[in-house]
Each structure stands twice: as C-alpha cells, then as structure tokens.
Design a protein around this motif. Structure first.
Motif, PDB file in Angstrom:
ATOM      1  N   THR A   9      19.927  27.366  42.108  1.00 42.19           N
ATOM      2  CA  THR A   9      21.236  27.468  41.459  1.00 42.19           C
ATOM      3  C   THR A   9      22.287  27.915  42.451  1.00 42.19           C
ATOM      4  O   THR A   9      22.112  28.933  43.119  1.00 42.19           O
ATOM      5  N   ILE A  10      23.347  27.141  42.545  1.00 47.66           N
ATOM      6  CA  ILE A  10      24.502  27.573  43.313  1.00 47.66           C
ATOM      7  C   ILE A  10      25.308  28.394  42.324  1.00 47.66           C
ATOM      8  O   ILE A  10      25.884  27.871  41.373  1.00 47.66           O
ATOM      9  N   ASP A  70      24.680  23.340  40.052  1.00 53.20           N
ATOM     10  CA  ASP A  70      25.884  23.809  40.747  1.00 53.20           C
ATOM     11  C   ASP A  70      26.818  24.341  39.664  1.00 53.20           C
ATOM     12  O   ASP A  70      27.449  23.573  38.946  1.00 53.20           O
ATOM     13  N   GLU A  71      26.840  25.645  39.549  1.00 56.10           N
ATOM     14  CA  GLU A  71      27.612  26.243  38.463  1.00 56.10           C
ATOM     15  C   GLU A  71      29.107  26.022  38.653  1.00 56.10           C
ATOM     16  O   GLU A  71      29.603  25.971  39.768  1.00 56.10           O
ATOM     17  N   GLY A 129      22.377  22.289  48.203  1.00 59.10           N
ATOM     18  CA  GLY A 129      21.838  21.676  46.988  1.00 59.10           C
ATOM     19  C   GLY A 129      21.754  20.162  47.104  1.00 59.10           C
ATOM     20  O   GLY A 129      20.787  19.548  46.638  1.00 59.10           O
ATOM     21  N   TYR A 130      22.751  19.538  47.756  1.00 60.92           N
ATOM     22  CA  TYR A 130      22.794  18.069  47.881  1.00 60.92           C
ATOM     23  C   TYR A 130      21.595  17.513  48.656  1.00 60.92           C
ATOM     24  O   TYR A 130      21.247  16.344  48.493  1.00 60.92           O
ATOM     25  N   SER A 152      25.950  19.349  37.566  1.00 61.90           N
ATOM     26  CA  SER A 152      27.205  19.909  38.069  1.00 61.90           C
ATOM     27  C   SER A 152      28.263  19.636  37.009  1.00 61.90           C
ATOM     28  O   SER A 152      27.984  18.996  36.009  1.00 61.90           O
ATOM     29  N   LYS A 180      27.041  26.105  50.260  1.00 65.62           N
ATOM     30  CA  LYS A 180      26.141  26.228  49.108  1.00 65.62           C
ATOM     31  C   LYS A 180      25.869  24.882  48.440  1.00 65.62           C
ATOM     32  O   LYS A 180      24.715  24.507  48.220  1.00 65.62           O
ATOM     33  N   SER A 181      26.934  24.165  48.098  1.00 62.40           N
ATOM     34  CA  SER A 181      26.740  22.874  47.423  1.00 62.40           C
ATOM     35  C   SER A 181      26.021  21.903  48.344  1.00 62.40           C
ATOM     36  O   SER A 181      25.137  21.156  47.915  1.00 62.40           O
ATOM     37  N   THR A 211      32.883  26.694  39.058  1.00 55.36           N
ATOM     38  CA  THR A 211      33.640  27.797  39.651  1.00 55.36           C
ATOM     39  C   THR A 211      34.735  28.252  38.706  1.00 55.36           C
ATOM     40  O   THR A 211      35.120  29.412  38.700  1.00 55.36           O
ATOM     41  N   HIS A 248      27.777  31.097  40.604  1.00 55.03           N
ATOM     42  CA  HIS A 248      29.086  31.737  40.627  1.00 55.03           C
ATOM     43  C   HIS A 248      29.144  32.853  39.600  1.00 55.03           C
ATOM     44  O   HIS A 248      30.123  33.562  39.502  1.00 55.03           O
TER      45      HIS A 248
END
Ligand SMILES: Nc1ncnc2c1ncn2[C@@H]1O[C@H](COP(=O)(O)OP(=O)(O)OP(=O)(O)O)[C@@H](O)[C@H]1O
Ligand SMILES: [Mg+2]
Length: 246
Positions: free
Chosen positions: A193-194, A164-165, A46-47, A83, A42-43, A167, A196
């Motif tokens: 949006t990643i 990136d929410e 986004g990267y 992030s 997931k991240s 965790t 969580h």
C-alpha cells in the motif's frame, strides 16, 4: 511473496534514478506500507509489480519468479492495482463491474459492491445497477470511483494487491467506507500500500520510508516511533490539528 531485489529504476537516462537499490520482501499474505514525501518514488515502486514499468536494475519477483518471466495473463491474474484513477466505460454500472469477471452473476456483482461499500449508493441511483456511467453518463466522485475499483478487484480476486491511496482528503464518512472496503479487499492477500493515511500505515506488518528513491527507514509502527526519525516526524505532522484540518 513479493520481493524487490536491488531494484533501480529511472524514467529516462538523463534524469537521475527514481528508485535506487530497493531491497524489500513482502511475505505471502503480509502487508507493506510505503510512505515518504511527494516525489520520493512510492507510486513508481508500486508500478513495477504489475509491470506498468520495468526495473532498470535488479529484479522484482512473485514467489521467486521474475515478473518479466511471467506471461501477461498470469501477471494480470496475480496482481490487482487499485488507484483513484479508475477508468469507467460508457456502459452500465453492472457492466463496468462485470468487466472484471465476465461470467460473474448478478448476485456476485452485488456481493462485491456490498463488500466495497458502494452497493447502497448504486442502489439509490434511479436506474440502480443499470445506470449509465462514464464520460457521458453519471459521474461518480473520486471516493466512489475508488470503491468501484475495489469492487472490481474483489471480483477479479488476485492474490497480490497494489493499493495507491488517494492523496486528496475524503470526508470522514467516505474515508471510513473506503477503509472498510480496503480491509475487506486486503484480507488474506499480499498487499503493498502506498499509504497516505496513518490508519493504514499503523496496521501494516512492515513500513518502508522512501526518500529520494532510497529506503530511509524501515520497521514497524512502534519500532519506527521509538527510532524517532523521519517516520516519527511524519506521524507527528499528521496528527497535528493544523495538518488534519488542511
Ligand atoms: N512518467 C514519468 N516520467 C518521468 N518522470 C516521472 C514519471 N512519473 C513520475 N516521475 C517522477 O518520478 C519521481 C517519483 O514519482 P512518484 O510518482 O513515484 O512519487 P510518489 O512518491 O508517488 O509521490 P506522491 O506522494 O506525490 O504520489 C518524481 O520525481 C516524478 O516527477
Ligand atoms: Mg504517488
């Protein structure tokens, strides 16, 4: 518009692909939530938008232009990343925010901090916006740093956002402050949006479930619940009291 076209990615040649054949389009102003187990990529997905890494196959485009063909300034202006790993300089809170927009007025900085739900906290510090932060200064918590990152991004005002929410669990008050801040930030922008948190996912226009670097399911919250597959299982797990308490 953000588009992933047949995107493959590997961190190194020896380990297998981290992302494998990803096709997904986020229309301008639309929202995509990416969910899936830890390590599913997931991240990493986004990267690829701000080019923290480059694809090893396929391409990522912004309004049809390969991100590798955009100059660095254009890309940096187009894509904002939020992030929890926000870097704060050893400088005042105001300077840390102004870094995002060097010509910002004090009023603009305060407005961004208010929208990001962090103004009241800053105002309560003994030196307010002049408080020194960073390694040898005042230490903000993870949730506070995240809201500072949101304030910075509001000042930068990019049309595309990668969120990136966190965790780690935030307490309920911080959680709702962060949610309000993110809602204010996302308004009118294309967001990836990643996710969580179930609340973020539920409201997204489109949800993608990653598993082992591939898209395992995609659809809307309602549609995916009806399919009763992985997404439905994730939601069931997230709404179980035992999980909520952990
Ligand atoms: N810099 C790196 N070098 C090598 N492998 C990496 C690197 N960063 C991540 N990976 C690996 O790539 C895979 C995907 O990682 P990624 O961080 O994208 O997962 P994720 O879905 O965001 O997980 P989480 O939910 O835990 O944040 C994992 O197996 C991870 O170990
Ligand atoms: Mg991640």
């Amino acid at each position: 518009e953000v588009r992933f076209e047949g995107v493959d990615f590997s961190y190194d040649e020896k380990s297998g692909p981290t992302l494998d054949g990803i096709d997904v389009t986020v229309p301008a102003g639309g929202s995509l939530a990416v969910v899936g187990p830890t390590g599913s990529g997931k991240s990493t997905l986004g990267y690829l938008v701000p080019r923290l890494y480059d694809v090893t196959g396929g391409r990522v485009t912004l309004d049809g232009v390969d991100v590798r063909d955009l100059d660095f300034d254009t890309l940096a202006r187009a894509v904002g990343v939020v992030s929890q790993e926000t870097y704060l300089f050893h400088a005042s809170v105001a300077d840390n925010l102004r870094f995002a927009k060097p010509d910002a007025t004090d009023a603009e900085i305060e407005a961004a901090a208010r929208a990001a739900q962090i103004h009241d906290h800053i105002a309560s510090l003994p030196d307010g916006y002049d408080t020194l932060v960073g390694e040898r200064g005042y230490r903000f918590s993870g949730g506070e740093k995240q809201r500072l990152a949101i304030a910075r991004t509001i000042l930068r005002d990019p049309p595309v956002l990668v969120l990136d929410e966190a965790t780690s669990a935030l307490d309920t008050r911080t959680e709702s402050a962060v949610q309000e801040a993110i809602d204010a930030l996302s308004e009118g922008r294309t967001t990836l949006t990643i996710a969580h948190r179930l609340s973020t996912v539920r409201d997204a226009d489109q949800i993608v479930v990653l598993d082992g670097g591939r898209i395992a399911e995609r659809g809307s919250h309602e549609g995916l619940l009806q399919e009763d597959g992985r997404y439905a299982a994730l939601v069931r797990r997230d709404t179980q009291p035992a999980h909520a308490a952990s």
